[in-house]
Scaffold this motif. Structure first.
Motif, PDB file in Angstrom:
ATOM      1  N   VAL A  92       0.967  -1.117   0.205  1.00 49.08           N
ATOM      2  CA  VAL A  92      -0.346   0.887  -0.050  1.00 49.08           C
ATOM      3  C   VAL A  92       0.654   1.472  -0.383  1.00 49.08           C
ATOM      4  O   VAL A  92       1.251   1.137   1.043  1.00 49.08           O
ATOM      5  CB  VAL A  92      -0.604  -0.277   1.769  1.00 49.08           C
ATOM      6  CG1 VAL A  92      -1.581   1.352   1.493  1.00 49.08           C
ATOM      7  CG2 VAL A  92      -1.783  -1.242   1.810  1.00 49.08           C
ATOM      8  N   THR A  93       0.322   2.107  -0.776  1.00 43.49           N
ATOM      9  CA  THR A  93       1.252   3.285  -0.637  1.00 43.49           C
ATOM     10  C   THR A  93       0.602   4.556  -0.067  1.00 43.49           C
ATOM     11  O   THR A  93      -1.384   4.283  -0.424  1.00 43.49           O
ATOM     12  CB  THR A  93       1.483   3.664  -2.210  1.00 43.49           C
ATOM     13  OG1 THR A  93       2.601   3.007  -3.184  1.00 43.49           O
ATOM     14  CG2 THR A  93       2.204   5.438  -1.948  1.00 43.49           C
ATOM     15  N   ARG A  94       0.632   5.248   1.191  1.00 40.91           N
ATOM     16  CA  ARG A  94      -0.484   6.140   1.752  1.00 40.91           C
ATOM     17  C   ARG A  94       0.741   7.698   1.969  1.00 40.91           C
ATOM     18  O   ARG A  94       1.958   7.315   1.667  1.00 40.91           O
ATOM     19  CB  ARG A  94      -0.447   5.739   3.011  1.00 40.91           C
ATOM     20  CG  ARG A  94       0.757   5.200   3.956  1.00 40.91           C
ATOM     21  CD  ARG A  94       0.121   4.543   4.698  1.00 40.91           C
ATOM     22  NE  ARG A  94       1.045   4.902   6.362  1.00 40.91           N
ATOM     23  CZ  ARG A  94       0.662   4.557   7.361  1.00 40.91           C
ATOM     24  NH1 ARG A  94      -0.532   3.414   8.011  1.00 40.91           N
ATOM     25  NH2 ARG A  94       1.877   4.630   8.300  1.00 40.91           N
ATOM     26  N   VAL A  95      -0.389   8.074   2.202  1.00 37.45           N
ATOM     27  CA  VAL A  95       0.529   9.825   2.713  1.00 37.45           C
ATOM     28  C   VAL A  95      -0.443  10.223   4.382  1.00 37.45           C
ATOM     29  O   VAL A  95      -1.082   9.420   4.585  1.00 37.45           O
ATOM     30  CB  VAL A  95       0.322  11.073   2.023  1.00 37.45           C
ATOM     31  CG1 VAL A  95       0.785  12.367   2.507  1.00 37.45           C
ATOM     32  CG2 VAL A  95       0.666  10.321   0.818  1.00 37.45           C
ATOM     33  N   ALA A  96       0.803   9.827   5.259  1.00 36.10           N
ATOM     34  CA  ALA A  96       0.224   9.929   6.527  1.00 36.10           C
ATOM     35  C   ALA A  96       0.463  11.302   7.009  1.00 36.10           C
ATOM     36  O   ALA A  96       1.385  11.902   6.622  1.00 36.10           O
ATOM     37  CB  ALA A  96       1.091   8.640   7.333  1.00 36.10           C
ATOM     38  N   HIS A  97      -0.459  11.970   8.119  1.00 34.72           N
ATOM     39  CA  HIS A  97      -0.721  13.568   7.870  1.00 34.72           C
ATOM     40  C   HIS A  97       0.245  13.685   9.628  1.00 34.72           C
ATOM     41  O   HIS A  97      -0.950  12.443   9.820  1.00 34.72           O
ATOM     42  CB  HIS A  97      -1.697  14.224   7.697  1.00 34.72           C
ATOM     43  CG  HIS A  97      -1.611  13.781   6.246  1.00 34.72           C
ATOM     44  ND1 HIS A  97      -1.558  14.576   5.302  1.00 34.72           N
ATOM     45  CD2 HIS A  97      -3.143  13.019   5.493  1.00 34.72           C
ATOM     46  CE1 HIS A  97      -1.804  13.855   4.386  1.00 34.72           C
ATOM     47  NE2 HIS A  97      -3.084  12.942   4.851  1.00 34.72           N
TER      48      HIS A  97
END
Length: 162
Positions: free
Chosen positions: A57-62
């Motif tokens: 999974v490619t994600r952006v965590a904030h």
């Protein structure tokens, strides 16, 4: 450049824990953590999944502000290795690994270990900043493992990991 490595392990089902988490529930919890990190890690305010394919999974965590660090976002590639490990690779080469291992106590004796490898190109090895960051990361590692286990336990109580 400094690379700071640390790890922390906690027993998932210590004496008196309720409910006892089963291996499949733990795995489903880790998969949920990939896609909804904010449910597990209090410093993460949201997670945007960019690509979701089998075992990756490619994600952006904030992230919210932590100490001197302003709010920021990290793009990560999360690779899953059923039933024991998830690797979170950040674009700068940093690696966070979540590992579930068997303990000596039998069928439901599991441990959770988070291993961190943080890269700081602007920090000098042995400097006060290096020492400060090491101490900060050790403390964060403990909190991350504990909070993740507690989140999984609450999800199991609510039937969200079945």
């Amino acid at each position: 450049m400094v690379v700071i490595s640390c790890a922390y392990t906690e027993q998932i089902n210590p004496s008196g824990a309720s409910p006892l988490l089963k291996q499949d529930q733990i795995w489903r919890g880790l998969q949920r953590k990939i896609r909804h990190a904010q449910d597990f890690v209090p410093v993460i305010t949201g997670t945007d999944v960019l690509e979701d394919k089998e075992n990756e999974v490619t994600r952006v965590a904030h992230f919210k502000q932590m100490g001197d660090n302003p709010p920021h976002s990290e793009k990560e590639v999360c690779k899953s290795y059923y039933p024991t490990r998830v690797d979170f690779w950040q674009e700068n080469g940093a690696l966070i690994t979540n590992t579930v291992s068997d303990g000596p106590g039998g069928e439901q004796d599991f441990n959770m270990t988070y291993t961190f490898e943080w890269r700081h190109p602007d920090v000098e090895k042995g400097s006060e900043e290096h020492k400060r960051l090491e101490a900060q990361y050790r403390k964060q590692a403990q909190g991350a493992v504990h909070n993740s286990i507690e989140a999984m336990r609450k999800m199991a109580i609510n039937g969200e990991l079945d």
